[in-house]
Design a protein around this motif. Structure first.
Motif, short mmCIF file in Angstrom:
data_model
loop_
_atom_site.label_atom_id
_atom_site.label_comp_id
_atom_site.label_asym_id
_atom_site.label_seq_id
_atom_site.Cartn_x
_atom_site.Cartn_y
_atom_site.Cartn_z
N THR A 225 5.59 14.52 49.65
CA THR A 225 6.49 15.04 48.62
C THR A 225 5.98 14.68 47.23
O THR A 225 6.02 15.51 46.32
CB THR A 225 7.92 14.48 48.82
N CYS A 226 5.51 13.46 47.05
CA CYS A 226 5.00 13.02 45.74
C CYS A 226 3.84 13.87 45.26
O CYS A 226 3.68 14.09 44.05
CB CYS A 226 4.54 11.57 45.81
N THR A 227 2.99 14.30 46.18
CA THR A 227 1.73 14.93 45.79
C THR A 227 1.72 16.45 45.95
O THR A 227 0.65 17.06 46.04
CB THR A 227 0.57 14.32 46.62
N GLN A 228 2.88 17.05 45.96
CA GLN A 228 2.94 18.50 45.97
C GLN A 228 2.25 19.06 44.72
O GLN A 228 2.38 18.51 43.62
CB GLN A 228 4.38 18.99 46.01
N LYS A 229 1.51 20.15 44.88
CA LYS A 229 0.82 20.74 43.74
C LYS A 229 1.78 21.20 42.66
O LYS A 229 1.54 21.05 41.47
CB LYS A 229 -0.04 21.92 44.22
N TYR A 235 9.57 14.64 43.97
CA TYR A 235 10.86 13.99 43.73
C TYR A 235 11.27 14.24 42.28
O TYR A 235 10.43 14.24 41.38
CB TYR A 235 10.76 12.49 44.00
N PRO A 236 12.55 14.46 42.03
CA PRO A 236 13.00 14.82 40.68
C PRO A 236 12.80 13.73 39.65
O PRO A 236 12.70 14.00 38.46
CB PRO A 236 14.49 15.15 40.87
N ASP A 237 12.77 12.48 40.10
CA ASP A 237 12.57 11.37 39.16
C ASP A 237 12.14 10.13 39.93
O ASP A 237 12.20 10.09 41.17
CB ASP A 237 13.83 11.10 38.34
#
Length: 253
Positions: A225-229, A235-237
């Protein structure tokens, strides 16, 4: 990579300091800028470091970001600029990993949660401050078991981008988010870098790849999730990410 760092002593008390030194390039001044309206790179870093740590120099003062070295002084001579900061002891995370050391799962989670807290403080600032260089060589592991952040150069380069006398590239290849290369970073860029860092730390742990632990399964989803292009898919924050990591830590204890 753009400056040299030396240790120094402040007389007469012999208080230890770190001094960051950089050649000054007058020809980098932006056209049309009024005299005094532009900043040299270390001057910009000094101004940002003041904002985040200056109160620590006052009696009873608490810095906004205790993870950073305290600002001490900034000055120039004819050829160079100098940023004087608190001297920090420890070993960088990069050097630690290059030495063949591994990080246990619980230590990975604790460090990642702490880094989320650091990013929270920067991103809550008005306007938000982006760190943009969350890489192993900028994280110092302290003798007490904590961590400190050693370099604010990339954050200052972006924060003062309209005032800098030079165009500065910011970010470490392999850790910088895709949007940084297009000059469009945001808070999600720091979340991307932290995801890459978590992946690196998990890879350092010598475990049986055929039987990954429950923690590894959960961290794999978090890293994904953190490394989505697309930044909107991360993550929102950093607070949301911190809570996800805290849930994993509670689960494995």
């Amino acid at each position: 990579g753009t400056a040299a760092v030396w240790t120094a002593a402040v007389l007469p008390g012999l208080r230890g300091c770190a001094v960051k030194i950089r050649d000054r390039k007058e020809n980098g001044k932006k056209r049309g800028a009024e005299k005094g309206s532009f900043l040299f790179p270390l001057e910009g870093e000094a101004e940002l470091l003041k904002v985040l740590t200056w109160s620590a120099n006052e009696p009873g003062g608490e810095p906004l970001c205790p993870e950073l070295p305290r600002f001490v002084d900034y000055f120039q001579d004819g050829k160079r600029e100098y940023l004087v900061m608190e001297y920090l002891r420890g070993v960088t995370l990069g050097a630690y990993l290059r030495g063949g050391n591994v990080c246990p799962e619980e230590d990975i989670l604790k460090l990642s949660i702490g880094l989320c807290g650091f990013l929270e403080k920067l991103h809550r600032h008005v306007p938000p401050i982006l760190y943009l260089d969350l890489a192993p060589d900028n994280i110092l592991l302290t003798p007490s078991g904590g961590f400190r952040i050693t370099d604010l150069g990339a954050a200052a380069a972006w924060h003062w981008r309209e005032k800098l006398a030079e165009t500065i590239l910011y970010g470490t290849p392999g850790y910088a988010a895709p949007e940084q290369y297009h000059g469009q970073p945001g808070p999600a860029s720091d979340i991307y870098s932290l995801g890459i860092l978590i992946h690196l730390l998990c890879s350092s742990e010598k475990t049986d790849s055929q039987h990954p632990s429950k923690c590894q399964h959960m961290l794999k989803d978090i890293v994904s999730t953190c490394t989505q292009k697309d930044p909107a898919q991360r993550y929102p924050d950093s607070l949301t990410l911190k809570r996800k990591l805290q849930a994993v830590l509670s689960d494995i204890r």
